[in-house]
Design a protein around this motif. Structure first.
Motif, PDB file in Angstrom:
ATOM      1  N   GLN A   1       0.848  -1.187   0.000  1.00  0.00           N
ATOM      2  CA  GLN A   1       0.000   0.000   0.000  1.00  0.00           C
ATOM      3  C   GLN A   1       0.886   1.242   0.000  1.00  0.00           C
ATOM      4  O   GLN A   1       1.956   1.250   0.619  1.00  0.00           O
ATOM      5  N   GLN A   2       0.444   2.270  -0.682  1.00  0.00           N
ATOM      6  CA  GLN A   2       1.254   3.469  -0.906  1.00  0.00           C
ATOM      7  C   GLN A   2       0.539   4.689  -0.329  1.00  0.00           C
ATOM      8  O   GLN A   2      -0.635   4.921  -0.614  1.00  0.00           O
ATOM      9  N   VAL A   3       1.269   5.448   0.471  1.00  0.00           N
ATOM     10  CA  VAL A   3       0.704   6.627   1.133  1.00  0.00           C
ATOM     11  C   VAL A   3       1.274   7.881   0.471  1.00  0.00           C
ATOM     12  O   VAL A   3       2.468   8.157   0.562  1.00  0.00           O
ATOM     13  N   GLY A   4       0.430   8.624  -0.208  1.00  0.00           N
ATOM     14  CA  GLY A   4       0.826   9.897  -0.807  1.00  0.00           C
ATOM     15  C   GLY A   4       0.064  11.039  -0.164  1.00  0.00           C
ATOM     16  O   GLY A   4      -1.046  10.861   0.336  1.00  0.00           O
ATOM     17  N   PHE A   5       0.654  12.244  -0.182  1.00  0.00           N
ATOM     18  CA  PHE A   5      -0.022  13.380   0.452  1.00  0.00           C
ATOM     19  C   PHE A   5       0.665  14.677   0.057  1.00  0.00           C
ATOM     20  O   PHE A   5       1.789  14.691  -0.466  1.00  0.00           O
ATOM     21  N   THR A   6      -0.030  15.758   0.303  1.00  0.00           N
ATOM     22  CA  THR A   6       0.531  17.100   0.161  1.00  0.00           C
ATOM     23  C   THR A   6       0.349  17.845   1.472  1.00  0.00           C
ATOM     24  O   THR A   6      -0.582  17.569   2.239  1.00  0.00           O
ATOM     25  N   ILE A   7       1.253  18.774   1.722  1.00  0.00           N
ATOM     26  CA  ILE A   7       1.190  19.621   2.912  1.00  0.00           C
ATOM     27  C   ILE A   7       1.066  21.063   2.460  1.00  0.00           C
ATOM     28  O   ILE A   7       1.928  21.579   1.743  1.00  0.00           O
ATOM     29  N   GLY A   8      -0.015  21.714   2.857  1.00  0.00           N
ATOM     30  CA  GLY A   8      -0.231  23.112   2.524  1.00  0.00           C
ATOM     31  C   GLY A   8       0.024  24.004   3.716  1.00  0.00           C
ATOM     32  O   GLY A   8      -0.395  23.694   4.835  1.00  0.00           O
ATOM     33  N   PHE A   9       0.750  25.087   3.508  1.00  0.00           N
ATOM     34  CA  PHE A   9       1.006  26.032   4.591  1.00  0.00           C
ATOM     35  C   PHE A   9       0.638  27.432   4.118  1.00  0.00           C
ATOM     36  O   PHE A   9       0.406  27.672   2.929  1.00  0.00           O
TER      37      PHE A   9
END
Length: 442
Positions: free
Chosen positions: A199-207
């Motif tokens: 399983q693959q965990v992708g994400f973005t972080i917005g600041f």
């Protein structure tokens, strides 16, 4: 497969001796001797004496399932953490709690006690009670963690009689400030060869402009599967930096954000010691002890994935027909049995929250020539438990050798975002997100 009559009688005889030890002077002296051992503080979830059992650490809540939540709190919300544990034996002890602030890599930070807590950073655990009508006597302790001033990793340490070298237990927890926005996505591995197993965990972080991040390499991200620290993935830099969108992209395709899917956890139910719960083969009780023989387990590595509800390796203390299971739930000697072909090199261990996900010698299975299975006897409190088996060999640990890996497996994932501002020497936690992944629903 049920145990043979001969095998049951042999083990019952052994059990009668072991159970009687709980109340005799020899066992008491063994507990006392463990207090005199030299102990070294580890920045891990750890019990430093065998007499300390059934440690629970969770955010306070009104639901019985609150104990399944991880010790993670939003600093801006007044939800305290609760620590519970049992001390086997009849004697009460003065246990104290101290908190340590830690960096992202779980080394001690430079913050002083006055910087992290408002009051004196040493608190006596004053909430305790003796067990009620149990065959194994214990004292149950409960402690509400005081609020802290700073976000970050923390280690809670319990020690005896104000002596910080006389360690009892340690537990990790996280306090975060919601300063960034995390958009996460879990899916099958994009690599075709691993699509069925990982399983693959992708994400973005917005600041935003209120949080100045001049150097994104000052951001460290940790991904956990089922709240485990032992196999957490650490990402030290993003794949892309989009300053115009104030966004860091962590949707990698090179495998560094992938996890083995594992399998749904094995489980057993010992909430009622008078009737067989799920996956219990046999009970045996005496005036001084309880014994539980579980249904014989088998190697699941080559089986087709089968969906079932689990609690992702955790456990819940419960006793049917009891309003106070913390004090009324008894302890039982639980016998695990694994039947598998001896076509491997290495040792078999039990694993799960009940082992702190650590490979402790007391959870190592031994081969039993009478039954032709690998067995282990563990003293556990009444409740509902998840667990698995793993193989430890010369090249490391294969956590899913006996379980199998499937990308369809339901798992929890959480993402912890650390940031060390310029000219600072300590890490803060600026974001947290969790996601329940269900492969069948994709």
């Amino acid at each position: 497969m049920m145990l043979s009559v001969k095998y049951v009688l042999i083990h019952l005889a052994l059990l009668s001796f072991l159970a009687s030890c709980v109340h005799n002077p020899m066992y008491t002296s063994q507990l006392a001797s463990s207090q005199n051992q030299v102990k070294t503080l580890l920045y891990e979830d750890m019990e430093y004496e065998d007499r300390i059992k059934t440690v629970l650490f969770y955010p306070m809540g009104t639901s019985p399932n609150s104990v399944l939540n991880p010790p993670v709190v939003n600093r801006k919300e007044p939800v305290p953490l609760v620590l519970e544990f049992d001390d086997l034996g009849k004697n009460y002890a003065n246990y104290y709690v101290k908190l340590y602030h830690c960096n992202a890599n779980w080394t001690r930070s430079n913050y002083t006690d006055l910087q992290i807590v408002s009051d004196f950073n040493e608190t006596l655990i004053s909430n305790y009670s003796s067990s009620i009508n149990t065959k194994v006597r214990f004292t149950h302790y409960s402690f509400v963690v005081p609020r802290v001033r700073l976000s970050g990793n923390y280690l809670l340490v319990v020690y005896r009689n104000g002596d910080q070298s006389d360690l009892i237990l340690s537990r990790k927890f996280i306090v975060f400030d919601p300063m960034v926005q995390i958009k996460d996505n879990v899916q099958f591995a994009t690599d075709v060869k691993e699509r069925d197993t990982k399983q693959q965990v992708g994400f973005t972080i917005g600041f935003n402009s209120t949080l100045d991040i001049p150097n994104p390499q000052d951001v460290t991200v940790m991904i956990r599967q089922n709240y485990r620290w032992d196999n957490a993935v650490v990402l030290r830099q993003p794949l892309y930096i989009q300053f115009d969108k104030m966004q860091l992209d962590y949707n990698f395709f090179d495998g560094q954000n992938r996890f083995n899917g594992g399998n749904e956890f094995r489980f057993f139910d010992i909430r009622n010691l008078r009737m067989k719960g799920m996956n219990v083969a046999q009970y045996a009780t005496t005036d001084s002890s309880n014994t539980v023989y579980l249904v014989t387990d088998r190697n699941r590595n080559s089986l087709t994935y089968s969906e079932q509800i689990d609690i992702n390796g955790r456990f819940v203390v419960q006793r049917f027909e009891s309003d106070n299971p913390s004090l009324e739930a008894d302890y039982a000697n639980v016998y695990f049995q694994l039947q598998t072909a001896p076509d491997f090199e290495g040792d078999i261990y039990l694993a799960g929250q009940m082992t702190d996900w650590r490979l402790k010698p007391k959870f190592k299975l031994e081969y039993d020539s009478i039954s032709g299975t690998y067995i282990k006897n563990i003293l556990l409190k009444q409740g509902y438990y998840n667990y698995q088996y793993c193989l430890v060999h010369k090249n490391g640990t294969d956590w899913n050798y006996f379980e199998g890996d499937y990308s369809l497996t339901e798992n929890f994932y959480d993402i912890i975002v650390y940031y060390r501002p310029p000219n600072q020497f300590n890490d803060m936690v600026i974001g947290y997100a969790n996601l329940n992944y269900r492969g069948r629903a994709r």
